[in-house]
Design a protein around this motif. Structure first.
Motif, PDB file in Angstrom:
ATOM      1  N   GLU A   3       2.671  34.307  21.058  1.00 38.57           N
ATOM      2  CA  GLU A   3       4.117  34.175  21.207  1.00 38.57           C
ATOM      3  C   GLU A   3       4.763  33.745  19.897  1.00 38.57           C
ATOM      4  OE1 GLU A   3       6.899  35.244  23.377  1.00 38.57           O
ATOM      5  OE2 GLU A   3       5.439  34.452  24.819  1.00 38.57           O
ATOM      6  N   VAL A   4       4.128  32.824  19.192  1.00 37.67           N
ATOM      7  CA  VAL A   4       4.667  32.356  17.915  1.00 37.67           C
ATOM      8  C   VAL A   4       4.721  33.505  16.909  1.00 37.67           C
ATOM      9  CG1 VAL A   4       4.151  30.916  15.903  1.00 37.67           C
ATOM     10  CG2 VAL A   4       4.054  29.935  18.187  1.00 37.67           C
ATOM     11  N   GLU A   5       3.689  34.348  16.888  1.00 41.38           N
ATOM     12  CA  GLU A   5       3.682  35.495  15.983  1.00 41.38           C
ATOM     13  C   GLU A   5       4.839  36.433  16.287  1.00 41.38           C
ATOM     14  OE1 GLU A   5       1.825  35.986  13.320  1.00 41.38           O
ATOM     15  OE2 GLU A   5       0.852  34.063  13.658  1.00 41.38           O
ATOM     16  N   VAL A   6       5.130  36.659  17.557  1.00 40.37           N
ATOM     17  CA  VAL A   6       6.263  37.522  17.932  1.00 40.37           C
ATOM     18  C   VAL A   6       7.574  36.911  17.448  1.00 40.37           C
ATOM     19  CG1 VAL A   6       7.594  38.424  19.886  1.00 40.37           C
ATOM     20  CG2 VAL A   6       5.101  38.547  19.908  1.00 40.37           C
ATOM     21  N   LEU A   7       7.742  35.600  17.669  1.00 39.42           N
ATOM     22  CA  LEU A   7       8.979  34.932  17.252  1.00 39.42           C
ATOM     23  C   LEU A   7       9.171  35.010  15.741  1.00 39.42           C
ATOM     24  CD1 LEU A   7       8.779  31.744  19.513  1.00 39.42           C
ATOM     25  CD2 LEU A   7      10.367  33.653  19.775  1.00 39.42           C
ATOM     26  N   ILE A   8       8.091  34.920  14.997  1.00 42.95           N
ATOM     27  CA  ILE A   8       8.193  34.940  13.535  1.00 42.95           C
ATOM     28  C   ILE A   8       8.401  36.359  13.010  1.00 42.95           C
ATOM     29  CG2 ILE A   8       6.907  34.523  11.398  1.00 42.95           C
ATOM     30  CD1 ILE A   8       5.542  32.179  12.846  1.00 42.95           C
ATOM     31  N   ILE A   9       7.572  37.294  13.478  1.00 42.50           N
ATOM     32  CA  ILE A   9       7.583  38.646  12.920  1.00 42.50           C
ATOM     33  C   ILE A   9       8.749  39.467  13.465  1.00 42.50           C
ATOM     34  CG2 ILE A   9       6.294  40.812  12.762  1.00 42.50           C
ATOM     35  CD1 ILE A   9       3.723  39.125  12.828  1.00 42.50           C
ATOM     36  N   LYS A  10       8.932  39.476  14.780  1.00 41.22           N
ATOM     37  CA  LYS A  10       9.978  40.321  15.364  1.00 41.22           C
ATOM     38  C   LYS A  10      11.360  39.721  15.226  1.00 41.22           C
ATOM     39  CE  LYS A  10      11.358  42.778  19.540  1.00 41.22           C
ATOM     40  NZ  LYS A  10      11.016  43.169  20.930  1.00 41.22           N
ATOM     41  N   TYR A  11      11.466  38.405  15.458  1.00 44.31           N
ATOM     42  CA  TYR A  11      12.782  37.785  15.498  1.00 44.31           C
ATOM     43  C   TYR A  11      13.149  37.023  14.234  1.00 44.31           C
ATOM     44  CZ  TYR A  11      12.517  39.045  20.403  1.00 44.31           C
ATOM     45  OH  TYR A  11      12.403  39.753  21.574  1.00 44.31           O
ATOM     46  N   GLY A  12      12.218  36.910  13.278  1.00 46.49           N
ATOM     47  CA  GLY A  12      12.552  36.313  11.993  1.00 46.49           C
ATOM     48  C   GLY A  12      12.666  34.801  11.993  1.00 46.49           C
ATOM     49  N   LEU A  13      12.155  34.127  13.021  1.00 46.66           N
ATOM     50  CA  LEU A  13      12.252  32.668  13.069  1.00 46.66           C
ATOM     51  C   LEU A  13      11.251  32.037  12.109  1.00 46.66           C
ATOM     52  CD1 LEU A  13      13.761  33.487  15.674  1.00 46.66           C
ATOM     53  CD2 LEU A  13      12.725  31.509  16.796  1.00 46.66           C
ATOM     54  N   SER A  14      11.564  30.835  11.649  1.00 47.72           N
ATOM     55  CA  SER A  14      10.613  30.084  10.839  1.00 47.72           C
ATOM     56  C   SER A  14       9.496  29.554  11.734  1.00 47.72           C
ATOM     57  CB  SER A  14      11.313  28.910  10.153  1.00 47.72           C
ATOM     58  OG  SER A  14      11.760  27.951  11.111  1.00 47.72           O
ATOM     59  N   GLU A  15       8.354  29.221  11.134  1.00 48.46           N
ATOM     60  CA  GLU A  15       7.250  28.654  11.910  1.00 48.46           C
ATOM     61  C   GLU A  15       7.678  27.379  12.623  1.00 48.46           C
ATOM     62  OE1 GLU A  15       3.735  27.978   9.674  1.00 48.46           O
ATOM     63  OE2 GLU A  15       2.994  30.032   9.910  1.00 48.46           O
ATOM     64  N   ARG A  16       8.456  26.582  11.928  1.00 47.88           N
ATOM     65  CA  ARG A  16       8.889  25.306  12.499  1.00 47.88           C
ATOM     66  C   ARG A  16       9.743  25.522  13.741  1.00 47.88           C
ATOM     67  NH1 ARG A  16      11.925  20.421   9.168  1.00 47.88           N
ATOM     68  NH2 ARG A  16      12.165  19.011  10.936  1.00 47.88           N
ATOM     69  N   ASP A  17      10.703  26.451  13.672  1.00 45.86           N
ATOM     70  CA  ASP A  17      11.568  26.696  14.827  1.00 45.86           C
ATOM     71  C   ASP A  17      10.794  27.357  15.956  1.00 45.86           C
ATOM     72  OD1 ASP A  17      13.675  25.562  13.526  1.00 45.86           O
ATOM     73  OD2 ASP A  17      14.728  27.429  13.086  1.00 45.86           O
ATOM     74  N   ALA A  18       9.877  28.255  15.613  1.00 40.45           N
ATOM     75  CA  ALA A  18       9.065  28.905  16.646  1.00 40.45           C
ATOM     76  C   ALA A  18       8.233  27.881  17.395  1.00 40.45           C
ATOM     77  CB  ALA A  18       8.172  29.972  16.014  1.00 40.45           C
TER      78      ALA A  18
END
Length: 624
Positions: A401-416
């Protein structure tokens, strides 16, 4: 320590040393004599106080702090390096940590009775109302295993990469204490339902820098067991007991002794909480009491093969407490060993804001608990078809899920990671995002448009966080009970606010005011647009002349800043002072136009740059 036989216990009741009053609805134990050192047994002789620990003239922690302070003053170490060295490692010593996590399963009934489990929400459940005869150990009552409790337990074990055992069995763990009415706890000591798992931790999970790119923590076993009653301490050595919690189903997660840094131990507990929540196995998190952590700590000289004597720290209630308690206990053990002392196997406690662990009781071993198979319960048989069915319906686990948030949605690791950790916030984020994308007619795609997804993330975390901070309730011992702000801000209303903000039809200030109105209930659901119309909050950008007036007001008294632009133009500085320009633009934005008007940051920067280059630099040149 000697135990009082059942026959002798009555003499304590008659003599007044231990009195019991009440009925099924509320049992009250009044201790009129001092409580013995061991919580699990009573002694007929006075309790022997623990032997004093060897005194050290200069505390070990103070030596480390003094060394770090000296290094900082001499310029040889940065603040960050001092903190990492001070907290995570001690030169010449190895730390070993094993963790036991008890998590309350998300089930409607108790483990061995049909009684309902007390709600984990904010509704107050009257004491001793969620009980059945077996929960109270009424003579003649017998345990009846509730198969529905297996579902969240198996999901939890699969999330921890464990091997589900086709046959598991229940054992009795004997000890006498007022929170255990039957005198034993039913657990799975010898034949647990899951074994041999692992959890992989990454830097984004918060592991110590010294642990490198990742850490794999082995899970020895996961076992089902029943919870105890809740003890409520009262004045005058009186304790009230709430039996609602007796028999509530738990899973106990036992790690291998393989963690070597305090921060990594805290990261592991946090990761387990995220994993259990992601598969809907646990009722609530560490701070809410649905999950409890015990840590086993030992130290040894670097290079020594044999592990040192371990001590156990019980019932840690926050991630910070896990790290701080391990650090304090590690340093205490090092102090004792360096002074020539010996570490005793014992159970220790930790309080919020403490700097040292405290002794609770001597460590009890297997013989004391007298484990034996429970004669009233048969084996638990788990079919492979059930395991495959549950494994195939769990969905994406946190790392995916974190990978999707970072790669697809452009979120930072911290926010994810923040979205993953906060209960219910990830689902809320997706709900708002889906509604906003419907309004915009766009969709975030990998490598494509992501600006609106980042906007949703920022508001779900930071702006809703401000609402929560304003409404949080302080509970016992300084702990904070978070208000569920997402239940007070409907997804469609937040999406509507962000739609108008994204389209630059309202200012950021107006959007924040609208959010507060929705939160307070002064706007009915779906009424964001009507509120904007009635209050005339539509964005109206100020004129070019108004931009110039604000820019000139901001530049007054900024001669030192203007010198940087002058130096760049005349080749005395190679880099354009973009930071100073941003500083001036920020002051422009904060100058704030009147209600109903707004400033575009790009326009403000364009006007500020033009005024500097066309008006103020020529003035400086004219002075030379």
């Amino acid at each position: 320590m000697a135990r009082i036989p059942t026959a002798e216990l009555s003499r304590y009741l008659l003599s007044g040393q231990l009195t019991r009053r009440g009925c099924l609805h509320l049992r009250r134990y009044s201790i009129t004599s001092p409580i013995p050192q061991s919580r699990r047994s009573f002694s007929t002789s006075p309790t022997t106080p623990p032997s004093p620990e060897p005194a050290v003239v200069v505390p070990f922690r103070k030596q480390l702090k003094d060394q770090a302070k000296a290094a900082k003053l001499s310029g040889h170490a940065s603040k960050k390096k001092i903190k990492k060295t001070d907290n995570q490692t001690v030169p010449g010593w190895d730390l070993t940590v094993g963790i036991e996590i008890h998590a309350q399963l998300n089930t409607p009934s108790k483990l061995f009775s049909p009684a309902s489990t007390p709600s984990s929400g904010k509704d107050v459940i009257p004491p001793n109302t969620c009980v059945a005869p077996f929960d109270l150990a009424i003579p003649g009552s017998q345990p009846l295993f509730q198969p529905t409790t297996l579902i969240p337990a198996i999901r939890a074990a699969l999330a921890l990469n464990c091997q589900i055992q086709p046959i598991s069995r229940f054992d009795r763990k004997h000890y006498f204490h007022w929170d255990q009415p039957s005198g034993y706890q039913i657990t799975q000591y010898y034949h647990p339902f899951a074994r041999s798992g692992s959890v992989t931790l990454y830097p984004r999970d918060g592991i110590a820098v010294e642990d490198g790119g990742k850490v794999e923590v082995g899970i020895k076993q996961v076992q089902m067991e029943q919870d105890t009653a809740k003890t409520l301490a009262q004045p005058n050595s009186t304790h009230y007991l709430d039996f609602n919690r007796v028999g509530v189903p738990l899973v106990e997660i036992i790690t291998e002794a393989c963690i070597n840094r305090p921060a990594t131990a805290a990261a592991f507990v946090r990761k387990v909480q995220i994993l259990l929540r992601s598969v809907d196995a646990c009722t609530s998190g560490l701070e809410q009491g649905g999950l409890r952590a015990d840590v086993n700590v030992s130290v040894k000289k670097m290079g020594t093969k044999e592990l040192g004597t371990r001590t156990e720290i019980k019932n840690l209630s926050s991630f910070k407490a896990v790290e701080d308690a391990i650090i304090a206990e590690r340093d205490r053990q090092i102090r004792v060993l360096e002074a020539g002392g010996k570490i005793e196997g014992e159970t220790r406690g930790w309080s919020l804001g403490a700097t040292e662990t405290r002794r609770l009781r001597g460590k009890e071993g297997e013989v004391d608990y007298r484990y034996m198979p429970d004669p009233d319960l048969g084996p638990v048989v788990i079919g492979e078809d059930l395991v495959q069915r549950l494994g195939g319906t769990m969905g994406a686990l946190p790392d995916e899920e974190v990978e999707v948030l970072i790669i697809k949605y452009g979120l930072s690791e911290r926010d994810a990671m923040a979205l993953m950790l906060m209960e219910g916030r990830l689902e809320y984020f997706y709900g708002v995002l889906e509604e906003l994308e419907r309004m915009l007619g766009v969709e975030a795609v990998e490598g494509g448009e992501q600006r609106h997804a980042i906007l949703v993330s920022n508001w779900c975390l930071h702006e809703l966080g401000k609402l929560a901070e304003a409404e949080n309730v302080i509970v016992g011992e300084g702990a904070v009970e978070e208000v569920d702000v997402t239940s007070q801000v409907p997804e469609q209303d937040l999406a509507a606010i962000l739609f108008y903000l994204h389209q630059k039809k309202v200012t950021a200030k107006a959007a924040k005011d609208l959010l507060w109105d929705v939160f307070r209930g002064t706007i009915s659901t779906g009424g964001v647009t009507e509120q904007i119309e009635s209050q005339d909050l539509w964005y109206k950008e100020i004129s070019e002349a108004e931009y110039i007036v604000i820019a000139d007001e901001v530049i007054k008294g900024q001669e030192k800043v203007l010198q940087d632009f002058f130096k760049f133009k005349h080749g005395k500085s190679k880099a354009y002072p973009q930071g100073k320009l941003g500083f001036l633009v920020g002051k422009m934005m904060r100058a704030g136009p009147e209600q109903g008007k707004g400033m575009d940051p790009a326009s403000a920067e364009r006007v500020m740059r033009a005024r500097i280059e066309e008006v103020y630099i020529p003035r400086l040149e004219g002075r030379e």
